[in-house]
Design a protein around this motif. Structure first.
Motif, PDB file in Angstrom:
ATOM      1  N   SER A  87       0.960  -1.348   0.063  1.00  0.00           N
ATOM      2  CA  SER A  87      -0.162   0.076  -0.059  1.00  0.00           C
ATOM      3  C   SER A  87       0.728   1.369   0.048  1.00  0.00           C
ATOM      4  N   GLY A  88       0.663   2.200  -0.966  1.00  0.00           N
ATOM      5  CA  GLY A  88       1.370   3.330  -1.116  1.00  0.00           C
ATOM      6  C   GLY A  88       2.641   3.506  -1.507  1.00  0.00           C
ATOM      7  N   LYS A  89       3.168   2.095  -2.234  1.00  0.00           N
ATOM      8  CA  LYS A  89       4.352   1.993  -2.603  1.00  0.00           C
ATOM      9  C   LYS A  89       4.238   2.192  -4.209  1.00  0.00           C
ATOM     10  N   ALA A  90       4.982   3.309  -4.650  1.00  0.00           N
ATOM     11  CA  ALA A  90       4.957   3.645  -6.185  1.00  0.00           C
ATOM     12  C   ALA A  90       6.210   3.001  -6.799  1.00  0.00           C
ATOM     13  N   LEU A  91       5.549   2.822  -8.202  1.00  0.00           N
ATOM     14  CA  LEU A  91       6.184   2.151  -9.251  1.00  0.00           C
ATOM     15  C   LEU A  91       7.436   3.151  -9.405  1.00  0.00           C
ATOM     16  N   ALA A  92       8.641   2.582  -9.724  1.00  0.00           N
ATOM     17  CA  ALA A  92       9.691   3.568 -10.163  1.00  0.00           C
ATOM     18  C   ALA A  92       9.699   3.859 -11.897  1.00  0.00           C
ATOM     19  N   GLN A  93       9.721   5.336 -11.987  1.00  0.00           N
ATOM     20  CA  GLN A  93       9.831   5.709 -13.468  1.00  0.00           C
ATOM     21  C   GLN A  93      11.475   5.633 -13.937  1.00  0.00           C
ATOM     22  N   VAL A  94      11.819   4.710 -14.844  1.00  0.00           N
ATOM     23  CA  VAL A  94      13.249   4.468 -14.933  1.00  0.00           C
ATOM     24  C   VAL A  94      13.720   5.201 -16.138  1.00  0.00           C
ATOM     25  N   GLY A  95      14.765   5.840 -15.871  1.00  0.00           N
ATOM     26  CA  GLY A  95      15.567   6.180 -17.362  1.00  0.00           C
ATOM     27  C   GLY A  95      16.893   5.335 -17.214  1.00  0.00           C
ATOM     28  N   PHE A  96      17.110   4.784 -18.255  1.00  0.00           N
ATOM     29  CA  PHE A  96      18.261   3.729 -18.281  1.00  0.00           C
ATOM     30  C   PHE A  96      19.475   4.261 -18.996  1.00  0.00           C
ATOM     31  N   ARG A  97      20.699   4.368 -18.359  1.00  0.00           N
ATOM     32  CA  ARG A  97      21.830   4.771 -18.906  1.00  0.00           C
ATOM     33  C   ARG A  97      22.507   3.604 -19.925  1.00  0.00           C
ATOM     34  N   SER A  98      21.859   2.460 -19.587  1.00  0.00           N
ATOM     35  CA  SER A  98      22.531   1.301 -20.464  1.00  0.00           C
ATOM     36  C   SER A  98      21.146   0.570 -20.871  1.00  0.00           C
ATOM     37  N   TYR A  99      21.401  -0.395 -21.937  1.00  0.00           N
ATOM     38  CA  TYR A  99      20.145  -1.046 -22.224  1.00  0.00           C
ATOM     39  C   TYR A  99      19.723  -2.167 -20.816  1.00  0.00           C
ATOM     40  N   PRO A 100      18.529  -2.047 -20.622  1.00  0.00           N
ATOM     41  CA  PRO A 100      18.086  -2.802 -19.426  1.00  0.00           C
ATOM     42  C   PRO A 100      17.894  -4.336 -19.723  1.00  0.00           C
ATOM     43  N   PHE A 101      17.992  -4.600 -20.970  1.00  0.00           N
ATOM     44  CA  PHE A 101      17.662  -6.237 -21.216  1.00  0.00           C
ATOM     45  C   PHE A 101      19.063  -6.925 -21.441  1.00  0.00           C
ATOM     46  N   GLN A 102      20.396  -6.481 -21.053  1.00  0.00           N
ATOM     47  CA  GLN A 102      21.316  -7.374 -21.002  1.00  0.00           C
ATOM     48  C   GLN A 102      21.553  -8.854 -20.895  1.00  0.00           C
ATOM     49  N   LEU A 103      20.487  -9.333 -20.039  1.00  0.00           N
ATOM     50  CA  LEU A 103      20.329 -10.817 -19.823  1.00  0.00           C
ATOM     51  C   LEU A 103      19.427 -11.706 -20.851  1.00  0.00           C
ATOM     52  N   GLY A 104      19.015 -10.866 -21.739  1.00  0.00           N
ATOM     53  CA  GLY A 104      18.216 -11.543 -22.856  1.00  0.00           C
ATOM     54  C   GLY A 104      16.798 -11.871 -22.110  1.00  0.00           C
ATOM     55  N   VAL A 105      16.119 -12.716 -23.141  1.00  0.00           N
ATOM     56  CA  VAL A 105      14.557 -13.056 -22.495  1.00  0.00           C
ATOM     57  C   VAL A 105      14.693 -14.721 -22.772  1.00  0.00           C
ATOM     58  N   ALA A 106      13.418 -15.336 -22.174  1.00  0.00           N
ATOM     59  CA  ALA A 106      13.337 -16.851 -22.289  1.00  0.00           C
ATOM     60  C   ALA A 106      12.075 -17.153 -22.204  1.00  0.00           C
ATOM     61  N   SER A 107      11.582 -18.276 -22.486  1.00  0.00           N
ATOM     62  CA  SER A 107      10.569 -18.902 -22.241  1.00  0.00           C
ATOM     63  C   SER A 107      10.629 -20.315 -21.558  1.00  0.00           C
ATOM     64  N   GLY A 108       9.724 -20.962 -21.070  1.00  0.00           N
ATOM     65  CA  GLY A 108       9.856 -22.210 -20.225  1.00  0.00           C
ATOM     66  C   GLY A 108       8.626 -22.879 -19.831  1.00  0.00           C
ATOM     67  N   ASP A 109       8.732 -23.896 -19.370  1.00  0.00           N
ATOM     68  CA  ASP A 109       7.594 -24.752 -18.878  1.00  0.00           C
ATOM     69  C   ASP A 109       6.284 -24.676 -19.471  1.00  0.00           C
ATOM     70  N   PRO A 110       6.531 -25.055 -20.770  1.00  0.00           N
ATOM     71  CA  PRO A 110       5.220 -24.846 -21.767  1.00  0.00           C
ATOM     72  C   PRO A 110       3.997 -25.966 -21.410  1.00  0.00           C
ATOM     73  N   ALA A 111       2.753 -25.406 -21.615  1.00  0.00           N
ATOM     74  CA  ALA A 111       1.658 -26.204 -21.397  1.00  0.00           C
ATOM     75  C   ALA A 111       0.845 -26.099 -22.678  1.00  0.00           C
ATOM     76  N   PRO A 112      -0.364 -26.886 -22.922  1.00  0.00           N
ATOM     77  CA  PRO A 112      -1.123 -26.738 -24.194  1.00  0.00           C
ATOM     78  C   PRO A 112      -1.683 -25.064 -24.315  1.00  0.00           C
ATOM     79  N   ASP A 113      -1.944 -24.556 -23.228  1.00  0.00           N
ATOM     80  CA  ASP A 113      -2.608 -23.180 -23.389  1.00  0.00           C
ATOM     81  C   ASP A 113      -1.563 -21.928 -22.932  1.00  0.00           C
TER      82      ASP A 113
END
Length: 529
Positions: free
Chosen positions: A32-58
């Motif tokens: 309660s009352g905790k605000a989201l940070a509005q972020v401006g990045f000095r470097s690319y934030p997705f340095q570690l890439g993306v991934a998917s996992g544990d697929p199911a039928p849906d």
């Protein structure tokens, strides 16, 4: 009772559920009352890439972790939650969005995001990406599993693991991505915990590692986070994650070499070792595309689980570290002692063993796969010195090993294939109650897949392995190069293709198929394909 109910996690620790009715997006609820940070990045934030996992039928899990400065204290992020937008599309061009939402990347989880996407169609490809402000991730490919009970002509998947960063380049992962598998089974040793070393001692004397770990041996949460970051910043590994959904399990180096239960190899007080375990367990969850059912609780993580590929294949993923009793014979390789036959020894623990037995017995699938970490073949490792085993494999635990194989035999579970890693070599062979006697027909067969890099370049076969194979007729094939495997599964055959590189000390290593071994449905024993 669900895993989450069983662990009774509080709302402050559980992932909350929100989003459109067709989609479940998991995120830590804001206080309660905790605000989201509005972020401006000095470097690319997705340095570690993306991934998917544990697929199911849906659906499936999609993952990323914000880390614009991965090695800095705080990894370049504010200590506040950050909103991350995500999209799933029906084509790689991302023009037709079929699901989208916003997840919260909390500082408590290293600003990792685990989104469980649902409401999708079974047995087809999807593509996904993340956005924070003006920053956008690369696009990854995921694939849902077929509808339950569906008749399938084929499933084609990759097996990989043991990727010591200092030992070589991840060229094998780039080639794996190009193979376009339906999914990847990673058997563990995703990271290694040791200190950075410029040199190592090879057969020809001092050798220089091709690259070096950042920092010393890892113990604390920040240490593990940085080590995962170093591995995940590799572009070839990112390509493999972006190419297909992964089913991940751990082995030992995600925490410490040859750990089991609350014991490490150095005799550390379990209370102290459990502090290290807790840090390692959290970091593992933060960096893997796992569902909320695997959310860490102290030192515990639920990673044994099951996935079905229609009527064709049931995939049983094991945890052979967390519930295991101490290795016999002081964990000395090539040892023989009475403890190997200890009646109370455990590899899986009672609950997991019952879960596996029930799953195998109740399976209606053509192929029953046990996807795990340590070799199940009970090889004689030093045949010239009497019968000696690797105590950190199933051979060091004869009672639970025989108990599992008897269950498969006596309950007439058909077409059982064991997939294994850990050995840093390729092996193919058959499983008997007693491999030395090899009486009757094989109960199951095992494919042990070599490392991505661990062990360095290697060669076609180590000199001692020629003697070992001659002394162990159950072992049909062995190879000491690096690479991965492709398993091609149809209603008639289960074929494992061992793919190897001529070098991992160069980035241009050449990939080739070293061998193919196969099983025919309804028959026992592997044959060369």
């Amino acid at each position: 009772m669900s895993v989450l109910d069983r662990y009774a996690l509080s709302r402050r620790r559980l992932l909350g559920v929100f989003g459109a009715s067709a989609v479940t997006a998991l995120a830590i609820p804001l206080e309660s009352g905790k605000a989201l940070a509005q972020v401006g990045f000095r470097s690319y934030p997705f340095q570690l890439g993306v991934a998917s996992g544990d697929p199911a039928p849906d659906g499936f899990v999609i993952w990323t972790r914000l880390a614009p400065e991965p090695f800095e204290i705080g990894y370049g992020m504010p200590m506040a939650p950050v909103a991350v937008e995500w999209e799933v599309a029906d084509a790689a061009n991302m023009r037709t969005i079929v699901a989208k939402g916003t997840a919260i990347a909390p500082p408590e989880l290293g600003h990792a995001v685990h989104v469980e996407v649902g409401g999708l169609q079974p047995g087809r490809d999807y593509w996904y990406r993340f956005t924070v402000g003006k920053e956008r991730s690369i696009v990854g490919r995921a694939r849902t599993t077929p509808a339950l009970g569906a008749a399938l002509d084929r499933v084609r998947f990759a097996v990989a693991g043991c990727q010591h960063y200092e030992s070589g380049y991840y060229t094998a992962y780039r080639r794996l991505a190009e193979d376009n598998p339906d999914f990847v089974f990673c058997y563990g040793d995703y990271i290694y915990e040791g200190r950075g070393n410029r040199m190592y001692t090879g057969l020809g004397g001092p050798q220089e590692n091709v690259r070096q770990h950042f920092g010393g041996e890892i113990y604390a949460l920040d240490d593990y986070r940085r080590r995962y970051a170093q591995y995940k910043m590799d572009a070839d590994l990112q390509a493999a994650h972006a190419a297909a959904p992964w089913f991940t399990v751990w082995d030992d180096h995600e925490i410490d070499n040859n750990w089991v239960g609350d014991l490490d190899q150095d005799g550390t007080d379990p209370k102290l070792f459990n502090l290290r375990r807790q840090a390692a367990v959290q970091a593992y969850y933060e960096n893997m595309p796992l569902r909320a059912s695997s959310f860490p609780v102290g030192t515990s993580l639920q990673i044994y689980r099951r996935a079905a590929y229609g009527q064709l294949l049931n995939l049983n993923l094991l945890d052979t570290r967390q519930f295991r009793t101490d290795q016999p014979c002081d964990d000395k390789y090539g040892a023989s002692c009475a403890e190997i036959d200890a009646p109370k020894a455990q590899v899986m623990g009672d609950a997991q063993e019952k879960w596996l037995n029930d799953g195998l017995t109740g399976s209606k699938a053509t192929w029953n796969v046990i996807a795990q970490q340590i070799m199940m073949m009970d090889l004689d490792r030093l045949p010239e010195a009497g019968r000696n085993v690797n105590p950190d494999s199933w051979a060091g635990y004869s009672i639970p090993r025989v108990r599992l194989l008897k269950t498969i035999r006596d309950r007439k579970v058909g077409n059982v294939v064991v997939l294994t890693g850990d050995e840093h070599q390729n092996f193919a062979g058959d499983l008997f109650l007693d491999g030395a006697k090899a009486e009757g027909a094989p109960i199951a067969s095992e494919f042990v897949v070599t490392s991505i890099t661990s062990g360095g370049d290697g060669n076609d076969q180590r000199l001692d392995m020629a003697k070992l194979q001659a002394a162990n007729p159950i072992l049909k094939f062995n190879n000491n190069q690096r690479g991965y495997a492709i398993c091609d599964v149809t209603p008639k055959t289960f074929t494992t293709e061992f793919k190897v590189l001529d070098s991992v000390r160069r980035t241009d290593g050449k990939l080739s198929t070293r061998a193919k071994w196969a099983l025919e449905a309804g028959k026992t024993g592997i044959v060369q394909a």
